[in-house]
Design a protein around this motif. Structure first.
Motif, PDB file in Angstrom:
ATOM      1  N   ASP A   1      38.662  36.379  47.160  1.00  0.00           N
ATOM      2  CA  ASP A   1      39.829  36.235  46.280  1.00  0.00           C
ATOM      3  C   ASP A   1      39.879  34.866  45.625  1.00  0.00           C
TER       4      ASP A   1
ATOM      5  N   PRO B   1      35.209  34.507  42.600  1.00  0.00           N
ATOM      6  CA  PRO B   1      34.745  35.782  42.038  1.00  0.00           C
ATOM      7  C   PRO B   1      33.274  36.076  42.317  1.00  0.00           C
TER       8      PRO B   1
ATOM      9  N   ARG C   1      31.767  39.541  43.885  1.00  0.00           N
ATOM     10  CA  ARG C   1      30.694  40.337  43.276  1.00  0.00           C
ATOM     11  C   ARG C   1      29.528  40.515  44.246  1.00  0.00           C
TER      12      ARG C   1
ATOM     13  N   MET D   1      42.646  39.372  41.741  1.00  0.00           N
ATOM     14  CA  MET D   1      41.199  39.538  41.763  1.00  0.00           C
ATOM     15  C   MET D   1      40.744  40.430  40.616  1.00  0.00           C
TER      16      MET D   1
ATOM     17  N   ASN E   1      40.185  38.791  37.408  1.00  0.00           N
ATOM     18  CA  ASN E   1      38.993  37.944  37.319  1.00  0.00           C
ATOM     19  C   ASN E   1      37.701  38.750  37.255  1.00  0.00           C
ATOM     20  N   HIS E   2      37.834  40.080  37.200  1.00  0.00           N
ATOM     21  CA  HIS E   2      36.648  40.935  37.195  1.00  0.00           C
ATOM     22  C   HIS E   2      36.751  41.939  36.043  1.00  0.00           C
TER      23      HIS E   2
ATOM     24  N   TYR F   1      37.606  46.176  39.231  1.00  0.00           N
ATOM     25  CA  TYR F   1      37.703  45.890  40.660  1.00  0.00           C
ATOM     26  C   TYR F   1      38.518  47.014  41.287  1.00  0.00           C
TER      27      TYR F   1
END
Length: 376
Positions: free
Chosen positions: A64, A67, A71, A122, A125-126, A130
Protein backbone atom coordinates in the motif's frame (compact mmCIF):
# COMPACT_ATOMS: atom_id res chain seq x y z
CA UNK A 1 45.69 -23.75 7.49
CA UNK A 2 43.79 -25.95 9.93
CA UNK A 3 41.68 -28.82 8.61
CA UNK A 4 38.48 -27.19 9.96
CA UNK A 5 39.15 -24.02 7.96
CA UNK A 6 40.14 -25.56 4.65
CA UNK A 7 38.81 -23.90 1.48
CA UNK A 8 36.38 -26.10 -0.37
CA UNK A 9 37.79 -26.04 -3.89
CA UNK A 10 34.59 -27.61 -5.19
CA UNK A 11 32.48 -24.59 -4.32
CA UNK A 12 29.80 -23.69 -6.80
CA UNK A 13 29.42 -20.77 -9.12
CA UNK A 14 26.72 -19.26 -6.90
CA UNK A 15 26.45 -19.39 -3.13
CA UNK A 16 23.16 -18.62 -1.39
CA UNK A 17 23.36 -17.97 2.33
CA UNK A 18 20.06 -19.00 3.89
CA UNK A 19 18.08 -22.19 3.34
CA UNK A 20 14.59 -20.91 4.07
CA UNK A 21 11.84 -20.28 1.54
CA UNK A 22 13.50 -17.13 0.19
CA UNK A 23 16.94 -18.63 -0.28
CA UNK A 24 15.72 -21.93 -1.70
CA UNK A 25 13.32 -20.31 -4.17
CA UNK A 26 16.09 -18.05 -5.49
CA UNK A 27 18.55 -20.95 -5.54
CA UNK A 28 16.14 -23.19 -7.45
CA UNK A 29 15.53 -20.49 -10.04
CA UNK A 30 19.25 -20.01 -10.63
CA UNK A 31 19.92 -23.76 -10.66
CA UNK A 32 17.22 -24.18 -13.31
CA UNK A 33 19.29 -21.90 -15.56
CA UNK A 34 22.20 -24.34 -15.43
CA UNK A 35 24.38 -22.50 -12.93
CA UNK A 36 25.80 -24.56 -10.08
CA UNK A 37 24.36 -23.35 -6.77
CA UNK A 38 25.21 -24.20 -3.19
CA UNK A 39 22.90 -23.17 -0.36
CA UNK A 40 24.62 -22.68 2.98
CA UNK A 41 22.07 -23.10 5.74
CA UNK A 42 22.44 -22.33 9.42
CA UNK A 43 20.71 -25.54 10.45
CA UNK A 44 17.65 -26.44 12.50
CA UNK A 45 18.53 -24.26 15.50
CA UNK A 46 17.72 -20.95 13.87
CA UNK A 47 15.04 -18.28 13.64
CA UNK A 48 13.17 -19.85 10.74
CA UNK A 49 10.10 -17.98 9.56
CA UNK A 50 9.72 -20.62 6.84
CA UNK A 51 8.50 -23.11 9.45
CA UNK A 52 6.36 -20.71 11.45
CA UNK A 53 4.42 -18.67 8.93
CA UNK A 54 0.75 -18.57 7.99
CA UNK A 55 1.07 -20.03 4.49
CA UNK A 56 -0.75 -17.25 2.66
CA UNK A 57 -0.23 -16.31 -0.97
CA UNK A 58 -1.60 -12.86 -0.30
CA UNK A 59 -1.93 -9.88 -2.63
CA UNK A 60 -4.78 -7.77 -1.28
CA UNK A 61 -3.43 -4.71 0.54
CA UNK A 62 0.22 -5.67 0.17
CA UNK A 63 2.38 -2.77 -1.02
CA UNK A 64 0.00 0.00 0.00
CA UNK A 65 3.00 2.32 0.47
CA UNK A 66 4.99 1.05 -2.55
CA UNK A 67 3.15 0.37 -5.83
CA UNK A 68 6.15 -1.56 -7.17
CA UNK A 69 5.76 -4.06 -4.31
CA UNK A 70 2.06 -4.40 -4.99
CA UNK A 71 2.82 -5.17 -8.64
CA UNK A 72 5.52 -7.68 -7.68
CA UNK A 73 3.11 -9.44 -5.31
CA UNK A 74 0.50 -9.66 -8.07
CA UNK A 75 3.07 -10.97 -10.53
CA UNK A 76 4.18 -13.64 -8.09
CA UNK A 77 0.57 -14.68 -7.48
CA UNK A 78 0.12 -15.09 -11.23
CA UNK A 79 3.27 -17.25 -11.45
CA UNK A 80 2.34 -19.44 -8.51
CA UNK A 81 0.12 -21.90 -10.38
CA UNK A 82 2.86 -22.92 -12.80
CA UNK A 83 5.43 -23.23 -10.02
CA UNK A 84 3.16 -25.44 -7.92
CA UNK A 85 2.39 -27.63 -10.93
CA UNK A 86 6.08 -28.01 -11.78
CA UNK A 87 7.01 -28.85 -8.21
CA UNK A 88 4.34 -31.53 -7.94
CA UNK A 89 5.20 -32.95 -11.37
CA UNK A 90 8.89 -33.34 -10.50
CA UNK A 91 8.69 -34.18 -6.79
CA UNK A 92 5.30 -35.81 -6.31
CA UNK A 93 4.61 -33.38 -3.45
CA UNK A 94 1.25 -31.65 -3.46
CA UNK A 95 1.92 -28.32 -1.75
CA UNK A 96 -1.84 -27.76 -1.47
CA UNK A 97 -2.01 -24.50 -3.38
CA UNK A 98 -5.50 -23.03 -3.49
CA UNK A 99 -6.06 -19.73 -5.29
CA UNK A 100 -9.80 -19.27 -5.16
CA UNK A 101 -9.46 -15.81 -3.65
CA UNK A 102 -9.08 -14.52 -0.10
CA UNK A 103 -11.25 -12.63 2.38
CA UNK A 104 -10.14 -10.04 4.91
CA UNK A 105 -12.83 -10.08 7.59
CA UNK A 106 -13.38 -6.84 9.54
CA UNK A 107 -14.80 -6.88 13.04
CA UNK A 108 -16.16 -3.32 13.09
CA UNK A 109 -17.55 -0.76 10.68
CA UNK A 110 -14.54 1.50 11.37
CA UNK A 111 -12.11 -1.29 10.54
CA UNK A 112 -13.97 -1.99 7.31
CA UNK A 113 -14.05 1.68 6.35
CA UNK A 114 -10.31 2.10 6.95
CA UNK A 115 -9.52 -0.99 4.92
CA UNK A 116 -11.69 0.14 2.00
CA UNK A 117 -9.99 3.54 2.04
CA UNK A 118 -6.59 1.86 1.93
CA UNK A 119 -7.54 -0.39 -0.99
CA UNK A 120 -9.15 2.51 -2.88
CA UNK A 121 -5.90 4.42 -2.45
CA UNK A 122 -3.98 1.50 -3.89
CA UNK A 123 -6.37 1.24 -6.84
CA UNK A 124 -5.74 4.91 -7.60
CA UNK A 125 -2.00 4.12 -7.93
CA UNK A 126 -2.57 1.23 -10.33
CA UNK A 127 -4.04 2.42 -13.62
CA UNK A 128 -3.74 -1.14 -14.93
CA UNK A 129 -6.39 -2.09 -12.37
CA UNK A 130 -6.33 -3.39 -8.82
CA UNK A 131 -9.07 -5.98 -8.29
CA UNK A 132 -10.95 -6.20 -5.02
CA UNK A 133 -14.53 -6.13 -3.82
CA UNK A 134 -16.22 -4.84 -0.69
CA UNK A 135 -18.68 -7.32 0.83
CA UNK A 136 -21.47 -6.61 3.28
CA UNK A 137 -22.47 -9.15 5.93
CA UNK A 138 -24.87 -11.03 3.69
CA UNK A 139 -22.34 -11.32 0.89
CA UNK A 140 -19.74 -12.61 3.36
CA UNK A 141 -22.24 -15.16 4.64
CA UNK A 142 -22.84 -16.41 1.11
CA UNK A 143 -19.13 -17.15 0.81
CA UNK A 144 -18.70 -18.37 4.38
CA UNK A 145 -22.01 -19.57 5.92
CA UNK A 146 -20.43 -19.93 9.38
CA UNK A 147 -19.42 -16.27 9.68
CA UNK A 148 -20.32 -14.63 13.00
CA UNK A 149 -23.49 -12.53 13.25
CA UNK A 150 -21.67 -9.36 14.35
CA UNK A 151 -19.31 -9.19 11.35
CA UNK A 152 -20.21 -6.04 9.34
CA UNK A 153 -18.36 -6.98 6.17
CA UNK A 154 -15.08 -7.86 4.51
CA UNK A 155 -12.92 -7.22 1.48
CA UNK A 156 -12.36 -9.85 -1.19
CA UNK A 157 -9.24 -10.32 -3.30
CA UNK A 158 -9.50 -12.70 -6.27
CA UNK A 159 -5.71 -13.15 -6.49
CA UNK A 160 -5.24 -14.39 -2.92
CA UNK A 161 -4.73 -17.97 -1.81
CA UNK A 162 -2.77 -20.25 0.49
CA UNK A 163 -0.42 -23.25 0.52
CA UNK A 164 1.10 -25.69 2.98
CA UNK A 165 4.43 -23.95 3.69
CA UNK A 166 6.08 -27.06 5.12
CA UNK A 167 5.34 -29.07 2.00
CA UNK A 168 6.52 -26.10 -0.07
CA UNK A 169 9.87 -26.03 1.75
CA UNK A 170 10.26 -29.79 1.30
CA UNK A 171 9.40 -29.60 -2.41
CA UNK A 172 11.86 -26.77 -3.03
CA UNK A 173 14.66 -28.73 -1.36
CA UNK A 174 13.85 -31.93 -3.24
CA UNK A 175 13.66 -30.25 -6.65
CA UNK A 176 16.78 -28.14 -6.03
CA UNK A 177 18.86 -31.17 -5.09
CA UNK A 178 17.46 -33.25 -7.96
CA UNK A 179 18.78 -30.61 -10.36
CA UNK A 180 22.25 -30.88 -8.85
CA UNK A 181 22.05 -28.13 -6.27
CA UNK A 182 23.94 -28.62 -3.02
CA UNK A 183 22.51 -27.91 0.42
CA UNK A 184 25.15 -27.61 3.12
CA UNK A 185 24.34 -27.34 6.82
CA UNK A 186 27.33 -25.14 7.45
CA UNK A 187 26.18 -23.43 10.62
CA UNK A 188 26.06 -19.63 10.67
CA UNK A 189 28.30 -17.91 8.14
CA UNK A 190 30.37 -15.60 10.31
CA UNK A 191 32.63 -13.92 7.79
CA UNK A 192 32.56 -13.00 4.10
CA UNK A 193 35.74 -11.86 2.41
CA UNK A 194 35.69 -10.45 -1.15
CA UNK A 195 38.79 -11.80 -2.90
CA UNK A 196 39.69 -10.84 -6.49
CA UNK A 197 36.18 -11.05 -7.87
CA UNK A 198 35.28 -14.03 -5.74
CA UNK A 199 33.89 -14.38 -2.22
CA UNK A 200 35.23 -16.54 0.59
CA UNK A 201 32.69 -17.58 3.21
CA UNK A 202 33.70 -18.74 6.66
CA UNK A 203 31.70 -20.76 9.17
CA UNK A 204 32.43 -23.19 11.95
CA UNK A 205 32.26 -25.92 9.30
CA UNK A 206 34.90 -24.55 6.97
CA UNK A 207 35.70 -21.97 4.32
CA UNK A 208 34.00 -21.89 0.94
CA UNK A 209 34.56 -19.85 -2.19
CA UNK A 210 32.12 -18.72 -4.86
CA UNK A 211 31.92 -16.42 -7.86
CA UNK A 212 28.52 -14.95 -7.06
CA UNK A 213 26.84 -14.52 -3.69
CA UNK A 214 23.21 -14.12 -2.58
CA UNK A 215 22.43 -13.03 0.95
CA UNK A 216 19.07 -14.57 1.86
CA UNK A 217 19.73 -15.13 5.54
CA UNK A 218 16.74 -13.22 6.88
CA UNK A 219 17.61 -11.46 10.11
CA UNK A 220 21.20 -12.64 9.64
CA UNK A 221 21.54 -10.30 6.67
CA UNK A 222 21.96 -7.39 9.04
CA UNK A 223 25.44 -8.60 10.04
CA UNK A 224 26.39 -10.09 6.66
CA UNK A 225 25.48 -7.26 4.28
CA UNK A 226 28.16 -4.78 5.47
CA UNK A 227 30.81 -7.40 4.69
CA UNK A 228 30.04 -6.93 1.00
CA UNK A 229 29.38 -3.19 0.96
CA UNK A 230 25.64 -3.12 1.65
CA UNK A 231 23.34 -2.41 4.56
CA UNK A 232 20.34 -4.53 5.53
CA UNK A 233 18.05 -2.57 7.78
CA UNK A 234 16.05 -5.51 9.07
CA UNK A 235 14.54 -6.20 12.46
CA UNK A 236 12.39 -8.96 13.99
CA UNK A 237 8.63 -8.75 14.35
CA UNK A 238 6.94 -11.63 16.14
CA UNK A 239 3.77 -13.33 15.04
CA UNK A 240 2.02 -15.93 17.17
CA UNK A 241 -0.08 -18.77 15.81
CA UNK A 242 -2.72 -21.09 17.25
CA UNK A 243 -3.56 -24.47 15.73
CA UNK A 244 -6.90 -26.11 16.47
CA UNK A 245 -7.86 -29.72 16.00
CA UNK A 246 -9.26 -31.14 12.77
CA UNK A 247 -12.90 -30.21 12.27
CA UNK A 248 -15.42 -30.59 9.49
CA UNK A 249 -14.72 -28.50 6.43
CA UNK A 250 -16.27 -25.06 6.88
CA UNK A 251 -13.90 -22.57 5.24
CA UNK A 252 -13.33 -22.49 1.49
CA UNK A 253 -11.23 -19.32 1.50
CA UNK A 254 -8.25 -18.14 3.52
CA UNK A 255 -8.61 -14.98 5.57
CA UNK A 256 -6.00 -12.70 7.07
CA UNK A 257 -6.56 -14.21 10.52
CA UNK A 258 -8.02 -17.71 10.13
CA UNK A 259 -7.52 -20.44 7.56
CA UNK A 260 -8.44 -24.11 7.40
CA UNK A 261 -5.79 -26.45 6.07
CA UNK A 262 -6.38 -29.29 3.64
CA UNK A 263 -6.11 -31.70 6.56
CA UNK A 264 -8.92 -29.91 8.42
CA UNK A 265 -6.94 -28.18 11.15
CA UNK A 266 -7.63 -24.51 11.79
CA UNK A 267 -4.81 -21.97 11.89
CA UNK A 268 -5.34 -18.64 13.68
CA UNK A 269 -2.87 -15.80 13.93
CA UNK A 270 -1.60 -12.46 12.62
CA UNK A 271 -0.23 -10.82 15.76
CA UNK A 272 2.47 -8.20 15.21
CA UNK A 273 4.78 -7.68 18.16
CA UNK A 274 8.00 -5.74 18.67
CA UNK A 275 9.69 -8.01 21.21
CA UNK A 276 13.21 -8.30 19.82
CA UNK A 277 14.45 -11.84 19.24
CA UNK A 278 11.92 -13.50 21.53
CA UNK A 279 10.17 -16.16 19.43
CA UNK A 280 8.07 -17.45 22.32
CA UNK A 281 4.36 -17.15 23.02
CA UNK A 282 2.27 -15.16 25.50
CA UNK A 283 -1.17 -15.98 26.81
CA UNK A 284 -2.53 -12.44 26.42
CA UNK A 285 -1.75 -12.29 22.70
CA UNK A 286 -2.93 -15.85 22.10
CA UNK A 287 -6.18 -14.94 23.87
CA UNK A 288 -6.66 -11.98 21.52
CA UNK A 289 -6.06 -14.23 18.52
CA UNK A 290 -8.56 -16.78 19.84
CA UNK A 291 -11.18 -14.13 20.59
CA UNK A 292 -10.97 -12.71 17.08
CA UNK A 293 -11.23 -16.18 15.57
CA UNK A 294 -14.33 -16.99 17.66
CA UNK A 295 -15.93 -13.67 16.73
CA UNK A 296 -15.35 -14.47 13.07
CA UNK A 297 -16.49 -18.09 13.36
CA UNK A 298 -18.48 -18.89 16.53
CA UNK A 299 -18.29 -22.63 15.79
CA UNK A 300 -14.65 -22.50 16.92
CA UNK A 301 -15.70 -21.77 20.51
CA UNK A 302 -15.73 -25.44 21.49
CA UNK A 303 -12.88 -26.60 19.27
CA UNK A 304 -9.78 -27.82 21.09
CA UNK A 305 -6.40 -26.16 20.61
CA UNK A 306 -3.52 -28.53 19.99
CA UNK A 307 -0.45 -26.31 19.75
CA UNK A 308 0.86 -22.78 19.41
CA UNK A 309 4.10 -21.11 18.50
CA UNK A 310 5.78 -17.80 17.82
CA UNK A 311 7.96 -16.95 14.83
CA UNK A 312 9.93 -13.88 13.81
CA UNK A 313 9.17 -12.00 10.62
CA UNK A 314 11.96 -10.18 8.83
CA UNK A 315 10.84 -6.56 8.62
CA UNK A 316 12.33 -3.45 7.07
CA UNK A 317 11.53 0.14 8.14
CA UNK A 318 8.85 0.49 5.43
CA UNK A 319 7.76 -3.16 5.46
CA UNK A 320 8.86 -3.73 1.86
CA UNK A 321 11.52 -6.09 0.43
CA UNK A 322 15.13 -5.24 -0.33
CA UNK A 323 16.64 -6.36 -3.65
CA UNK A 324 20.08 -4.95 -4.26
CA UNK A 325 23.40 -5.71 -5.93
CA UNK A 326 26.50 -4.37 -4.24
CA UNK A 327 28.17 -1.49 -6.08
CA UNK A 328 31.40 -2.03 -4.18
CA UNK A 329 31.50 -5.77 -4.81
CA UNK A 330 29.49 -6.64 -7.94
CA UNK A 331 28.23 -10.18 -7.85
CA UNK A 332 27.00 -9.89 -4.27
CA UNK A 333 23.22 -9.62 -3.96
CA UNK A 334 20.91 -8.90 -1.05
CA UNK A 335 17.42 -10.46 -1.03
CA UNK A 336 15.22 -10.01 2.00
CA UNK A 337 11.49 -9.77 2.67
CA UNK A 338 8.78 -10.84 5.10
CA UNK A 339 6.61 -12.45 2.39
CA UNK A 340 8.59 -15.55 1.57
CA UNK A 341 5.50 -17.55 0.63
CA UNK A 342 3.74 -14.93 -1.49
CA UNK A 343 6.92 -13.96 -3.31
CA UNK A 344 8.32 -17.49 -3.76
CA UNK A 345 7.24 -17.72 -7.39
CA UNK A 346 8.77 -14.32 -8.18
CA UNK A 347 11.96 -15.27 -6.36
CA UNK A 348 12.25 -18.50 -8.37
CA UNK A 349 11.41 -16.60 -11.56
CA UNK A 350 12.33 -12.99 -12.38
CA UNK A 351 14.40 -12.34 -9.25
CA UNK A 352 16.50 -15.44 -9.90
CA UNK A 353 16.78 -14.40 -13.55
CA UNK A 354 18.13 -11.01 -12.49
CA UNK A 355 20.80 -12.60 -10.31
CA UNK A 356 21.73 -15.28 -12.85
CA UNK A 357 22.12 -12.86 -15.76
CA UNK A 358 22.92 -9.61 -14.00
CA UNK A 359 20.10 -7.95 -15.92
CA UNK A 360 16.71 -7.10 -14.43
CA UNK A 361 13.41 -6.83 -16.22
CA UNK A 362 12.71 -3.06 -16.11
CA UNK A 363 9.07 -3.80 -15.34
CA UNK A 364 10.17 -5.10 -11.94
CA UNK A 365 11.38 -1.61 -10.95
CA UNK A 366 14.05 -3.18 -8.78
CA UNK A 367 15.71 0.19 -8.27
CA UNK A 368 12.83 1.07 -5.96
CA UNK A 369 13.67 -1.91 -3.71
CA UNK A 370 17.29 -0.82 -3.19
CA UNK A 371 18.17 -0.77 0.50
CA UNK A 372 19.76 2.65 0.17
CA UNK A 373 16.26 4.14 0.07
CA UNK A 374 16.33 4.22 3.87
CA UNK A 375 19.17 6.75 3.83
CA UNK A 376 17.32 9.28 1.67
Amino acid sequence: MSESLRVNRDSSEVAVIGGGLVGLAVALGIQQQGQQVTVYDEGDVAFRASRGNFGLVWVQGKGDNMPAYARLSRLSSQLWGDMAQQLEQHTGIDIQLSQRGGVFVCLTEDELEQRVQMLNGMAANHPEGYPFEVLDHQQVKELMPDIGPTIPGATWGPEDGHVNPLYLLRALVQRFEALGGKLVNAGPITKIKPDNGQFVLESVGGRYSCNKLVLAAGLGNKALAPMVGMEAQVFPNRGQVLIAERVKHFLDYPTGHVRQTAEGTVQCGDSKEDVGFDSGTSTDVLAQIANRAITMYPLLKDVRLIRSWGALRIMTPDGNPIYQQSEQYPGAYLVTCHSGVTLAAAHAGPIADWIATGKADPNLELEKFDGRRFKL
